[in-house]
Motif scaffolding. Structure first.
Motif, PDB file in Angstrom:
ATOM      1  N   LYS B 136      17.193  24.084  97.617  1.00  0.00           N
ATOM      2  CA  LYS B 136      16.410  23.027  98.247  1.00  0.00           C
ATOM      3  C   LYS B 136      15.579  22.411  97.124  1.00  0.00           C
ATOM      4  CE  LYS B 136      12.971  24.364 100.722  1.00  0.00           C
ATOM      5  NZ  LYS B 136      12.308  25.212 101.720  1.00  0.00           N
ATOM      6  N   ALA B 137      15.657  21.098  96.945  1.00  0.00           N
ATOM      7  CA  ALA B 137      14.959  20.446  95.828  1.00  0.00           C
ATOM      8  C   ALA B 137      13.770  19.642  96.322  1.00  0.00           C
ATOM      9  CB  ALA B 137      15.935  19.534  95.094  1.00  0.00           C
ATOM     10  N   GLU B 138      12.679  19.732  95.571  1.00  0.00           N
ATOM     11  CA  GLU B 138      11.462  18.974  95.922  1.00  0.00           C
ATOM     12  C   GLU B 138      10.887  18.358  94.663  1.00  0.00           C
ATOM     13  OE1 GLU B 138       8.321  20.661  98.787  1.00  0.00           O
ATOM     14  OE2 GLU B 138       9.422  22.406  98.060  1.00  0.00           O
ATOM     15  N   ILE B 139      10.402  17.134  94.753  1.00  0.00           N
ATOM     16  CA  ILE B 139       9.668  16.534  93.643  1.00  0.00           C
ATOM     17  C   ILE B 139       8.200  16.831  93.893  1.00  0.00           C
ATOM     18  CG2 ILE B 139       9.071  14.399  92.439  1.00  0.00           C
ATOM     19  CD1 ILE B 139      11.719  13.234  93.424  1.00  0.00           C
ATOM     20  N   LYS B 140       7.544  17.441  92.907  1.00  0.00           N
ATOM     21  CA  LYS B 140       6.140  17.838  93.100  1.00  0.00           C
ATOM     22  C   LYS B 140       5.248  17.231  92.034  1.00  0.00           C
ATOM     23  CE  LYS B 140       6.455  22.078  95.724  1.00  0.00           C
ATOM     24  NZ  LYS B 140       6.149  23.494  95.785  1.00  0.00           N
ATOM     25  N   GLY B 141       3.970  17.183  92.337  1.00  0.00           N
ATOM     26  CA  GLY B 141       2.969  16.767  91.356  1.00  0.00           C
ATOM     27  C   GLY B 141       2.797  15.261  91.298  1.00  0.00           C
ATOM     28  N   GLY B 142       1.700  14.871  90.631  1.00  0.00           N
ATOM     29  CA  GLY B 142       1.430  13.450  90.483  1.00  0.00           C
ATOM     30  C   GLY B 142       1.782  13.026  89.079  1.00  0.00           C
ATOM     31  N   LYS B 143       0.769  13.128  88.168  1.00  0.00           N
ATOM     32  CA  LYS B 143       0.994  12.763  86.764  1.00  0.00           C
ATOM     33  C   LYS B 143       2.005  13.703  86.118  1.00  0.00           C
ATOM     34  CE  LYS B 143      -2.679  10.306  84.362  1.00  0.00           C
ATOM     35  NZ  LYS B 143      -3.849  10.462  83.516  1.00  0.00           N
ATOM     36  N   LYS B 144       1.779  15.009  86.366  1.00  0.00           N
ATOM     37  CA  LYS B 144       2.663  16.014  85.780  1.00  0.00           C
ATOM     38  C   LYS B 144       3.744  16.339  86.812  1.00  0.00           C
ATOM     39  CE  LYS B 144       2.856  20.603  83.873  1.00  0.00           C
ATOM     40  NZ  LYS B 144       2.579  21.949  84.298  1.00  0.00           N
ATOM     41  N   ARG B 145       4.756  15.508  86.817  1.00  0.00           N
ATOM     42  CA  ARG B 145       5.784  15.645  87.840  1.00  0.00           C
ATOM     43  C   ARG B 145       6.743  16.799  87.516  1.00  0.00           C
ATOM     44  NH1 ARG B 145       8.432  10.673  87.731  1.00  0.00           N
ATOM     45  NH2 ARG B 145       6.386   9.753  87.853  1.00  0.00           N
ATOM     46  N   GLU B 146       7.150  17.487  88.550  1.00  0.00           N
ATOM     47  CA  GLU B 146       8.106  18.589  88.392  1.00  0.00           C
ATOM     48  C   GLU B 146       9.106  18.534  89.534  1.00  0.00           C
ATOM     49  OE1 GLU B 146       5.329  22.135  86.492  1.00  0.00           O
ATOM     50  OE2 GLU B 146       5.621  22.037  88.652  1.00  0.00           O
ATOM     51  N   ILE B 147      10.300  19.007  89.242  1.00  0.00           N
ATOM     52  CA  ILE B 147      11.259  19.203  90.338  1.00  0.00           C
ATOM     53  C   ILE B 147      11.373  20.699  90.534  1.00  0.00           C
ATOM     54  CG2 ILE B 147      13.684  19.056  91.000  1.00  0.00           C
ATOM     55  CD1 ILE B 147      13.807  16.334  89.980  1.00  0.00           C
ATOM     56  N   VAL B 148      11.112  21.136  91.745  1.00  0.00           N
ATOM     57  CA  VAL B 148      11.150  22.571  92.043  1.00  0.00           C
ATOM     58  C   VAL B 148      12.336  22.840  92.960  1.00  0.00           C
ATOM     59  CG1 VAL B 148       9.897  24.530  93.023  1.00  0.00           C
ATOM     60  CG2 VAL B 148       8.648  22.749  91.797  1.00  0.00           C
ATOM     61  N   LEU B 149      13.182  23.766  92.501  1.00  0.00           N
ATOM     62  CA  LEU B 149      14.348  24.146  93.291  1.00  0.00           C
ATOM     63  C   LEU B 149      14.132  25.546  93.835  1.00  0.00           C
ATOM     64  CD1 LEU B 149      17.126  23.074  90.743  1.00  0.00           C
ATOM     65  CD2 LEU B 149      16.244  21.724  92.638  1.00  0.00           C
ATOM     66  N   THR B 150      14.327  25.719  95.111  1.00  0.00           N
ATOM     67  CA  THR B 150      14.203  27.064  95.699  1.00  0.00           C
ATOM     68  C   THR B 150      15.501  27.390  96.436  1.00  0.00           C
ATOM     69  OG1 THR B 150      13.045  26.016  97.538  1.00  0.00           O
ATOM     70  CG2 THR B 150      11.690  27.185  95.963  1.00  0.00           C
ATOM     71  N   PRO B 151      15.945  28.642  96.324  1.00  0.00           N
ATOM     72  CA  PRO B 151      17.226  29.007  96.941  1.00  0.00           C
ATOM     73  C   PRO B 151      17.170  28.889  98.461  1.00  0.00           C
ATOM     74  CG  PRO B 151      16.458  30.733  95.462  1.00  0.00           C
ATOM     75  CD  PRO B 151      15.326  29.779  95.630  1.00  0.00           C
ATOM     76  N   ARG B 152      18.269  28.417  99.010  1.00  0.00           N
ATOM     77  CA  ARG B 152      18.351  28.341 100.457  1.00  0.00           C
ATOM     78  C   ARG B 152      18.767  29.697 101.037  1.00  0.00           C
ATOM     79  NH1 ARG B 152      18.550  22.904 102.121  1.00  0.00           N
ATOM     80  NH2 ARG B 152      19.184  21.460 100.485  1.00  0.00           N
ATOM     81  N   GLU B 153      19.568  30.454 100.248  1.00  0.00           N
ATOM     82  CA  GLU B 153      20.112  31.707 100.773  1.00  0.00           C
ATOM     83  C   GLU B 153      19.298  32.905 100.299  1.00  0.00           C
ATOM     84  OE1 GLU B 153      24.316  31.722  99.669  1.00  0.00           O
ATOM     85  OE2 GLU B 153      24.186  29.540  99.772  1.00  0.00           O
ATOM     86  N   GLU B 154      19.166  33.867 101.219  1.00  0.00           N
ATOM     87  CA  GLU B 154      18.380  35.068 100.919  1.00  0.00           C
ATOM     88  C   GLU B 154      18.955  35.836  99.725  1.00  0.00           C
ATOM     89  OE1 GLU B 154      17.334  38.447 103.747  1.00  0.00           O
ATOM     90  OE2 GLU B 154      16.833  36.632 104.877  1.00  0.00           O
ATOM     91  N   ALA B 155      20.286  35.894  99.672  1.00  0.00           N
ATOM     92  CA  ALA B 155      20.935  36.656  98.601  1.00  0.00           C
ATOM     93  C   ALA B 155      20.569  36.070  97.236  1.00  0.00           C
ATOM     94  CB  ALA B 155      22.436  36.639  98.796  1.00  0.00           C
ATOM     95  N   PHE B 156      20.519  34.748  97.131  1.00  0.00           N
ATOM     96  CA  PHE B 156      20.155  34.120  95.863  1.00  0.00           C
ATOM     97  C   PHE B 156      18.662  34.257  95.592  1.00  0.00           C
ATOM     98  CE2 PHE B 156      23.985  31.235  96.495  1.00  0.00           C
ATOM     99  CZ  PHE B 156      24.779  32.062  95.728  1.00  0.00           C
ATOM    100  N   ALA B 157      17.887  34.211  96.647  1.00  0.00           N
ATOM    101  CA  ALA B 157      16.434  34.335  96.479  1.00  0.00           C
ATOM    102  C   ALA B 157      16.072  35.688  95.878  1.00  0.00           C
ATOM    103  CB  ALA B 157      15.737  34.130  97.817  1.00  0.00           C
ATOM    104  N   ALA B 158      16.910  36.684  96.107  1.00  0.00           N
ATOM    105  CA  ALA B 158      16.657  38.006  95.528  1.00  0.00           C
ATOM    106  C   ALA B 158      16.901  38.000  94.023  1.00  0.00           C
ATOM    107  CB  ALA B 158      17.564  39.042  96.189  1.00  0.00           C
ATOM    108  N   ILE B 159      17.655  37.028  93.549  1.00  0.00           N
ATOM    109  CA  ILE B 159      17.987  36.946  92.123  1.00  0.00           C
ATOM    110  C   ILE B 159      17.116  35.903  91.418  1.00  0.00           C
ATOM    111  CG2 ILE B 159      19.864  36.533  90.466  1.00  0.00           C
ATOM    112  CD1 ILE B 159      20.396  38.902  92.307  1.00  0.00           C
ATOM    113  N   ILE B 160      17.026  34.728  92.027  1.00  0.00           N
ATOM    114  CA  ILE B 160      16.230  33.646  91.435  1.00  0.00           C
ATOM    115  C   ILE B 160      15.180  33.193  92.445  1.00  0.00           C
ATOM    116  CG2 ILE B 160      16.297  31.261  90.584  1.00  0.00           C
ATOM    117  CD1 ILE B 160      19.130  31.806  89.590  1.00  0.00           C
TER     118      ILE B 160
END
Lengths: 231, 210
Positions: B136-160
């Protein structure tokens, strides 16, 4: 059992025994030859150390896989901490042994109990001296010193230090049932740049470890707090 | 069925692709990114990988070079500490690593992960980052912009746990770093430099390890 079968087994035993290389050794005396026998301690870590190795694993069928390994060894506490990761840095296995095995992270296929146990056995044999320090010792015609220890599980551990200071370690239950064999080479300041471990018991495999980095571990060299931030 | 390990590897390279697409420029919204990725044909860059682990006092540093050619050709090459080359070209995935027998094909190569990579490339090459089935991708921040990716699946969340992509504040359209967080104290930072876009890259780069 029939006599013919018994005879065949006896013949087989004699045949196998004749294949086992028993070096001609001049026995060493534990008191008068102490300094020579102490050479058998050369392969083992004397103080806490951290190693980084590139590990080439040779698997059945001629396949190979390359991983990075970080190992912290503390001979006094007899503890081991090992992390295996891909070249890209993804951690596949993180386990510690301090009398008890604890696995912090294990990604399949590294999540089997037998893998963790065998891996710790490999690391212990590579870096830690046998717990039973009394050894039978001898010196061969070429100047190699061999020390034979009895392991915890009753296995035999042979440590051979060659005249060029490289070494070989072998463990076996009987001459016909080998567990592991280690060869150390490419020494630099006494530290092996290359280690080769062959496993025979838990499936046949070869691990070739190339040293990337080694440093003593001291209280002052513990990971910094800011490094521990996952961000 | 793809193993978790291979899937994770595939996702790792997918992340790299995402990072490089982003080097082509990005805006404040996914629409901007979609528009700007349309002109990318090729990317090449040097990279430095810092692996941070609690067990280490200093990060483990790896260096190499990266090549991408539209639609889905990749060469991810480590020069140190271990020479290793991953080639992805026309649906074929191969890894070669320098070992005791020279430069040989490494069976830990991400063959199965190609399914994941192709899937992700298909989306990203059209700028459809938010449609990834794995993150799941999100654009975060104002001046200091970041793209934050978080795993959708539990199995991947255990790794990353998450991936954070930070753009360069100095050069528009160039990312500063990609941070892959596995757990507390355990993360990888990729820094890109000498980024070159839309220069011709010979096809052999993606087919041959030499």
């Amino acid at each position: 059992m029939t006599i013919s079968r018994l005879a065949f087994l006896s013949f087989l035993t004699i045949l196998l025994a004749s294949c086992v290389h028993v070096p001609d050794m001049l026995p060493l005396d534990s008191l008068t030859d102490r300094s020579v026998i102490e050479q058998c301690g050369r392969p083992f870590v004397k103080s806490p150390y951290r190693f980084v190795h590139a590990i080439e694993a040779g698997l059945p069928g001629g396949r190979t896989a390359t991983l990075m390994g970080v190992t912290v060894v503390d001979p006094e506490a007899k503890s081991l901490h090992s992390v295996l990761m891909t070249l890209e840095g993804l951690v596949l296995f993180d386990g510690e042994y301090d009398g008890t095995l604890s696995v912090k992270r294990a990604v399949p296929p590294f999540d089997r109990d037998s893998f963790a146990r065998n891996m710790m056995e490999d690391i212990r044999l590579l870096f830690l001296a046998p717990e039973n320090t009394s050894a039978q010792a001898g010196v061969s015609a070429d100047g190699s010193v061999l020390c034979r220890y009895r392991g915890k599980e009753g296995e035999t551990i042979d440590v051979t230090v060659q005249p060029d200071h490289t070494w070989r370690i072998e463990t076996y239950a009987t001459p016909f049932e080998r567990f592991r064999e280690i060869k150390a080479g490419a020494l630099k300041d006494g530290m092996p740049g290359e280690l080769e471990l062959r496993g025979y018991s838990a499936g046949r495999y070869i691990l070739r470890l190339k040293l990337v980095d080694a440093e003593p571990v001291s209280a002052a060299a513990q990971p910094a707090e800011d490094e521990a931030d996952g961000g | 069925m793809m193993s978790l390990k291979n899937a994770v590897k595939g996702i790792f390279f997918s992340i790299l692709l995402l990072a490089c697409f982003l080097t082509a420029g990005w805006g404040e919204s996914w629409e901007d990114i979609n528009r700007e990725t349309a002109g990318i044909e090729s990317i090449q860059a040097e990279f430095t990988q810092h692996k941070h682990l609690k067990i280490l006092t200093k990060p483990l540093v790896s260096k190499g070079r990266f090549y991408f050619q539209k639609p889905d050709s990749i060469r991810w090459e480590y020069r140190s500490p271990v020479k290793s080359i991953l080639l992805i070209h026309r649906g074929d995935v191969k890894r070669y690593t320098l070992g005791s027998r020279g430069m040989v094909e490494d069976s830990s190569g991400a063959l199965s992960s190609m399914q994941v990579v192709v899937q992700e490339i298909g989306l990203w090459s059209q700028g459809r980052f938010t449609e990834s089935t794995h993150f799941k991708a999100e654009i975060k921040g104002g001046k200091k912009r970041e793209i934050v990716l978080t795993p959708r699946e539990e199995a991947f969340a255990a790794i990353i746990a998450r991936i954070v992509i930070t753009p360069s504040p100095e050069r528009k359209g160039v990312i500063r770093s990609v941070k892959i967080v596995e757990s507390e104290g355990n993360y990888t930072v990729l820094d890109f430099s000498d980024v070159r876009m839309n220069e011709k890259i010979g096809e052999a780069i993606f087919r041959k390890a030499g």
